[in-house]
Write a protein that holds these residues in place. Structure first.
Motif, PDB file in Angstrom:
ATOM      1  N   UNK A 134       0.777  -1.394   0.217  1.00  0.00           N
ATOM      2  CA  UNK A 134      -0.261   0.311  -0.063  1.00  0.00           C
ATOM      3  C   UNK A 134       0.736   1.228  -0.018  1.00  0.00           C
ATOM      4  N   UNK A 135       0.489   1.994  -1.580  1.00  0.00           N
ATOM      5  CA  UNK A 135       1.265   3.396  -1.363  1.00  0.00           C
ATOM      6  C   UNK A 135       0.809   4.741  -0.702  1.00  0.00           C
ATOM      7  N   UNK A 136       1.300   5.580   0.077  1.00  0.00           N
ATOM      8  CA  UNK A 136       0.706   7.039   0.310  1.00  0.00           C
ATOM      9  C   UNK A 136       1.111   7.809  -1.206  1.00  0.00           C
ATOM     10  N   UNK A 137       0.913   8.023  -1.574  1.00  0.00           N
ATOM     11  CA  UNK A 137       1.018   8.679  -2.612  1.00  0.00           C
ATOM     12  C   UNK A 137       0.863  10.483  -2.659  1.00  0.00           C
ATOM     13  N   UNK A 138       1.706  10.917  -2.614  1.00  0.00           N
ATOM     14  CA  UNK A 138       1.911  12.613  -2.449  1.00  0.00           C
ATOM     15  C   UNK A 138       1.268  12.546  -4.050  1.00  0.00           C
ATOM     16  N   UNK A 139      -0.379  13.747  -4.193  1.00  0.00           N
ATOM     17  CA  UNK A 139       0.030  13.899  -5.499  1.00  0.00           C
ATOM     18  C   UNK A 139      -0.479  15.228  -5.527  1.00  0.00           C
ATOM     19  N   UNK A 140       0.529  16.445  -5.379  1.00  0.00           N
ATOM     20  CA  UNK A 140       0.048  17.438  -4.979  1.00  0.00           C
ATOM     21  C   UNK A 140       1.215  18.153  -4.207  1.00  0.00           C
ATOM     22  N   UNK A 141       2.294  19.582  -4.810  1.00  0.00           N
ATOM     23  CA  UNK A 141       2.837  19.999  -4.143  1.00  0.00           C
ATOM     24  C   UNK A 141       3.576  21.042  -4.559  1.00  0.00           C
TER      25      UNK A 141
END
Length: 198
Positions: A134-141
């Motif tokens: 399970x990956x918690x992926x940054x989607x914006x920054x």
């Protein structure tokens, strides 16, 4: 393992009565910390740590060795260190925040792999040297673009991926980012709204 997303980068993990919270920043809801056994902080930016909330919490708070976080009694950890936090096995990986812009200074940033299955990278796109379920992926920054999020998911090839780091994006932009990640990855990508669990 139950994963509950809170606003921005904050995630609460629950398993067998144990509760671990990652990156409860100033934008996240205080409810994320109710009953927490331990807290992991990936780096020192306020959107990932609310020092006033954590200073009086009374549970172990783990953070990068080099992080500049005053007011909180921290347990400092280094990359490639394994430890137990709130009953979860944790392995710290990575080491630095993603480059922001034009050589501006970065900071220490650790990603955390929990129970050899769940990966929260903080503000980094570090690809660990193991399979991730399970990956918690940054989607914006301010430090990234959507193509980098897609490439990050595809490099890791998790069984499932959930968005984090999304509080600065409006609903229209979020729909676009979610569409791209759904179409361009084979990761079982799914967006969880704050307070939603999987």
């Amino acid at each position: 393992m139950r994963i509950t997303k809170y606003t921005h980068a904050c995630v609460r993990l629950e398993h067998d009565g144990r509760v671990l919270v990652i990156d409860p920043g100033t934008w996240s809801e205080p409810a994320a910390l109710i009953g927490a056994d331990a807290v992991l902080v990936t780096h020192e930016h306020a959107d990932h740590i609310d020092v006033l909330r954590l200073a009086g919490l009374g549970v172990p708070v783990y953070a990068p060795l080099e992080a500049n976080i005053p007011q909180v009694d921290l347990i400092r950890v280094s990359s490639r260190t394994g430890f137990t936090a709130g009953g979860f096995h944790v392995r710290a990986v990575g080491g630095r925040h993603a480059s922001i812009y034009a050589g501006q200074p970065d900071c220490a940033n650790l990603g955390y792999i929990l129970d050899e299955a769940v990966y929260h990278p903080g503000d980094s796109l570090h690809v660990p040297d193991q399979r991730i379920e399970t990956l918690l992926v940054p989607v914006q920054g301010s430090w990234m673009k959507t193509a980098e999020a897609i490439d990050f998911v595809n490099a890791i090839q998790p069984q499932r991926a959930f968005a984090i780091h999304d509080a600065q994006i409006n609903d229209r932009g979020l729909a676009s980012v979610n569409g791209w990640l759904t179409e361009e990855t084979n990761s079982g990508y799914r967006y969880l709204r704050p307070g939603e669990s999987a």
